[in-house]
Design an enzyme around this catalytic site. Structure first.
Site, PDB file in Angstrom:
ATOM      1  N   ASN A 152     -16.380  36.901  24.732  1.00  0.00           N
ATOM      2  CA  ASN A 152     -16.554  36.054  23.559  1.00  0.00           C
ATOM      3  C   ASN A 152     -16.473  36.845  22.259  1.00  0.00           C
ATOM      4  OD1 ASN A 152     -17.493  33.417  22.268  1.00  0.00           O
ATOM      5  ND2 ASN A 152     -18.995  34.884  21.489  1.00  0.00           N
ATOM      6  N   GLU A 153     -15.445  36.565  21.464  1.00  0.00           N
ATOM      7  CA  GLU A 153     -15.290  37.030  20.088  1.00  0.00           C
ATOM      8  C   GLU A 153     -15.203  38.546  19.954  1.00  0.00           C
ATOM      9  OE1 GLU A 153     -17.211  33.176  17.762  1.00  0.00           O
ATOM     10  OE2 GLU A 153     -18.273  35.108  17.654  1.00  0.00           O
ATOM     11  N   ASN A 154     -14.912  39.251  21.055  1.00  0.00           N
ATOM     12  CA  ASN A 154     -14.842  40.701  20.968  1.00  0.00           C
ATOM     13  C   ASN A 154     -13.509  41.184  20.402  1.00  0.00           C
ATOM     14  OD1 ASN A 154     -17.419  40.825  22.316  1.00  0.00           O
ATOM     15  ND2 ASN A 154     -16.314  40.313  24.184  1.00  0.00           N
TER      16      ASN A 154
END
Length: 817
Positions: free
Chosen positions: A426-428
């Site tokens: 997630n969102e890395n």
């Protein structure tokens, strides 16, 4: 194989840290599976961290250590017998000993540990598991590997523990510890089934099941040739494979002409098939496994087109518009969850017309109950690997832990037809590109090797049957250096500008191909809030209320979001309703916008369906399982057939979305009304909308709508859409616009309302009258003379008139009379 659970007779005590007097020196009965928090709360001597400001009272736990102990009354191993302790989950930094001899040192709550104890068993042993501070361990790993950027203060990216256990912008910082999943002792000879991976596919009307079997040979006695038999007993299909001496893997191919096909909810049925796998040698059964699976295929279409490139989920070759929600842990104290809890949560999701749950990367690989229920109910699952909002070192000691946890869980989850997408995290990838990480990293590893190499390689080996995306947001198959990971025209997209910096109407600024996160905040329902907070804390600036508002400047964003549309109420009860209504409006606005653009847009995954404790958040179901007004808005916006009025190129259009398998014959009534509801003009529009189709209609009565002070109402088959170009704060408030009466009926109450003039978003906040009260509908807009009956289910004996009180019967006039 003989397997026995070891769940009774455990104790736990503090063995390190500055613990409270009520805990120090005490030995408590321990629940296994469980965590220390649950056992401490069971004593009744420590405050519930979910209530008031008590979360802060548990900060001491972060640097504490605990020792679980139990008698292990297992006979010594016989010649040729393997004996193993199997821990399915240890949270997190654990040392396992038998009579003081260390048998394991673990650093990962997301994987299984299998420990050879045959040399230690005497028939009467003492088993102990010591848990040390995960925070202190993470700090040491960070010092060793170097600090990596992250969205939160604690080093969540330096230990393989549920990231949100350290707190999130909707969750408490409790940092649990304990034997959180089952533990058992297993005794076996010759060989055992180490892994069974049934991978299903469809080819025309023929179902194929490739049953991949990994075998572990004991090494203690001659094994010789082994036989693997795989059966689908309900379908009368059997296959076998022989493993020559020394061979440890086989694939049994089962072919089923005319196989029953599994579909997601709304697309067909969910037939599941039983699979039995048996391992034997010379006619003697050594091990067996019973699973359920199903026949279906999944893929993601990323075909380039005139708008960029698609991101469309295909199930059995059919494009599915994803009406999804993000899922976080249902309770921060995970081990309290039961199958019934999951079933109730799934029913709330299905009630909101959801067809996909995204298991977000800051949580856990969920319980078997979660995936079993998804299979049964037809809910697709998008499964993140467990990395969220941080850069992750690719060196040891982390790399091998990622390898082990992914391998464990891909194998465990492979039978489930509901599991449709693997996602890198997630969102890395987005964080690396946009959040200033590159400068902080100065060339250090950050996770790209996981997303682009390790995870795809593991999936190619273990589960090539499902699609993979390197992250959310991300563009599958395209490096971030070539295309921004949050480009709305490609791949998956997260839309957080509308919450963080702009009004929700700015959803109209982009048409993403697949929006996998967006949302708007609101407090929990009144009954949940008043259970969690004392009366004196029911104000938005109280320390206790703010402790249950974890978002940065969350209340400021709520107020600024309100100010676009309403006068911000000063009274707390009015403010509470106004923020809930604004969340509902934002939810409808975003989802209807996304769905109106199908098939250009093929996914809407709201952040979020649920909460893990009572908190102000983006959830539509609060931490006590109560449905906020936004849940009702989501249900309507997710309806299989949707009527919505949408601005397009400076004009208002009627958009009809038909997400059913049948053509929709439409007879639409579109009206222009003034602020009182008087009809100024009307028009009937007929037409047809293809199955799984979308139609955009120009309607003359809508001409000039965007510059008007009037309202526009479209009605089709009992569905209604209202477009108001004027903000509520600029509309006149009509006194006495609504009359209401309530009466008791079997199972609860009925509230009948009648509009004297236009009334928008009528709601009965039934939980304000009785905590168990639930209303069947909400956010109903009525024209003059129209009536609506709300049905309230409740076992409470109350005066029915309470359901028509000014704090219970609400409308878009957010200040109570």
């Amino acid at each position: 194989m003989i397997s026995k659970e070891l769940h009774t007779g455990w104790t736990v005590r503090a063995v390190g840290g500055d613990v409270p007097a009520a805990v120090a020196g005490r030995t408590l009965s321990a629940t296994v599976p469980g965590t220390v928090h649950v056992d401490l709360l069971a004593t009744g001597e420590l405050p519930d961290p979910y209530l008031g400001a008590h979360e802060s009272d548990w900060a001491w736990f972060h640097r504490s250590a605990w020792r679980y102990e139990a008698d292990l009354s297992e006979p010594a191993a016989e010649p040729g017998e393997r004996v193993e302790l199997v821990f399915e989950g240890l949270d997190t930094v654990a040392t396992v000993t038998i009579d003081g001899t260390e048998v394991a040192s673990t650093r990962n709550m997301h994987r299984t540990y299998r420990l050879d104890v045959r040399e230690l068993l005497t028939g009467s042993n003492r088993l102990a598991v010591r848990f040390d501070s995960a925070l202190e361990h993470a700090e040491k790993v960070e010092a060793q590997l170097g600090r990596r950027p992250r969205a939160y203060p604690h080093p969540i990216n330096a230990v393989r523990k549920m990231a949100c256990s350290f707190g999130w912008d909707w969750g408490p910082d409790l940092q649990t510890a304990g034997i959180w999943r089952p533990v058992r002792v297993q005794r076996w000879r010759t060989a055992r089934l180490a892994a069974v991976r049934p991978l299903a596919s469809l080819d025309g009307g023929t179902g194929r099941l490739a049953v991949h079997v990994d075998v572990e040979r004991s090494g203690l006695e001659e094994a010789g040739e082994l036989l693997v038999e795989a059966r689908l007993p309900g379908l009368g299909v059997t296959g076998t494979a022989r493993l020559a001496p020394g061979v440890v893997a086989a694939v049994v191919l089962l072919e089923v002409p005319g196989a029953p096909v599994w579909w997601p909810v709304g697309y067909g049925e969910q037939p599941l098939v039983d699979l039995e796998v048996r391992l034997s040698a010379a006619g003697r059964e050594l091990d067996a496994r019973a699973l359920r699976t199903a026949f279906r295929s999944v893929a993601i279409d990323t075909t380039p087109d005139e708008h960029g490139s698609r991101f469309a989920l295909l199930v059995n070759g059919v494009p599915v518009f994803v009406r999804g929600v993000n899922w976080i842990p249902e309770d921060h104290l995970l081990t309290r969850l039961t199958r019934d809890d999951y079933a109730a949560a799934f029913d709330r999701a299905l009630g909101a017309n959801v067809n996909l749950l995204r298991v977000w990367g800051g949580g856990v690989f969920e319980s078997d109950d979660f995936y079993d229920l998804a299979d049964e109910k037809g809910l697709l699952v998008w499964q993140d690997f467990l990395l969220a909002c941080a850069a992750y070192a690719e060196e040891e000691p982390l790399r091998s832990e990622f390898l082990a946890e992914v391998r464990d869980n891909v194998v465990r989850l492979s039978p489930h037809p509901s599991l449709a997408v693997w996602n890198g995290g997630n969102e890395n990838v987005w964080g690396h590109e946009d959040w200033g990480w590159k400068e902080d990293l100065a060339g250090a590893s950050w996770g790209a090797g996981y997303y682009d190499e390790l995870f795809p390689a593991l999936l190619a080996e273990l589960d090539p049957s499902r699609p993979y995306s390197p992250g959310s947001p991300a563009n599958p198959g395209v490096p971030a250096s070539e295309l921004h990971p949050n480009d709305p025209d490609h791949g998956t997209h997260h839309q957080w500008e509308v919450w963080n910096r702009a009004d929700y109407t700015h959803h109209l600024d982009a048409v993403p191909r697949f929006c996998s996160e967006f949302g708007w905040q609101a407090p929990p329902t009144w009954a949940t809030l008043t259970r969690a907070l004392a009366p004196e804390d029911l104000r938005k600036d109280s320390p206790a209320f703010l402790l249950h508002q974890k978002a940065e400047d969350g209340n400021g964003k709520l107020d600024r979001g309100l100010a676009h549309h309403f006068e911000v109420p000063q009274d707390f009860a009015d403010w509470h309703w106004a923020t809930q209504l604004n969340q509902a409006r934002a939810t409808s606005f975003a989802v209807e916008h996304l769905r109106s653009w199908s098939p250009r847009t093929m996914g809407s995954v709201l952040w979020q369906i649920n909460d893990c404790w009572p908190v102000t958040s983006w959830s539509v179901v609060d931490g006590d399982g109560r449905r906020k007004p936004a849940w009702y808005a989501l249900r309507a916006a997710h309806a299989p057939r949707l009527v919505t009025l949408q601005p397009r190129e400076g004009r208002l259009r009627l958009v009809l979305v038909n997400d059913t398998a049948q053509e929709w014959v439409v007879d639409a009534l579109v009206r222009r009304v003034d602020a009182s509801g008087e009809v100024l003009a009307s028009e009937r529009i007929g037409g047809r909308v293809a199955a799984r189709g979308t139609a955009v209609q120009a309607v003359p009565v809508l001409d000039g709508a965007l510059g008007s002070t009037d309202l526009f109402v479209a009605d089709v088959d009992g569905l209604r859409s209202v477009f108001c170009p004027v903000e509520d704060k600029d509309l006149p408030v009509v006194a006495g616009a609504l009359e209401a009466e309530a009466c008791a009926v079997d199972g609860g109450y009925e509230v009948r309302v009648r509009a004297r003039s236009l009334v928008r978003d009528v709601a009965v906040l039934a939980d304000r009258v009785a905590p168990d009260a639930e209303v069947d509908d909400m956010l109903v807009t009525l024209l003059p003379g129209e009536e609506h009956v709300f049905r309230v289910s409740s076992r409470a004996a109350v005066d029915p008139a309470e359901f028509t009180g000014p704090l219970v019967l609400r409308t878009s006039a957010v200040v109570s009379a």
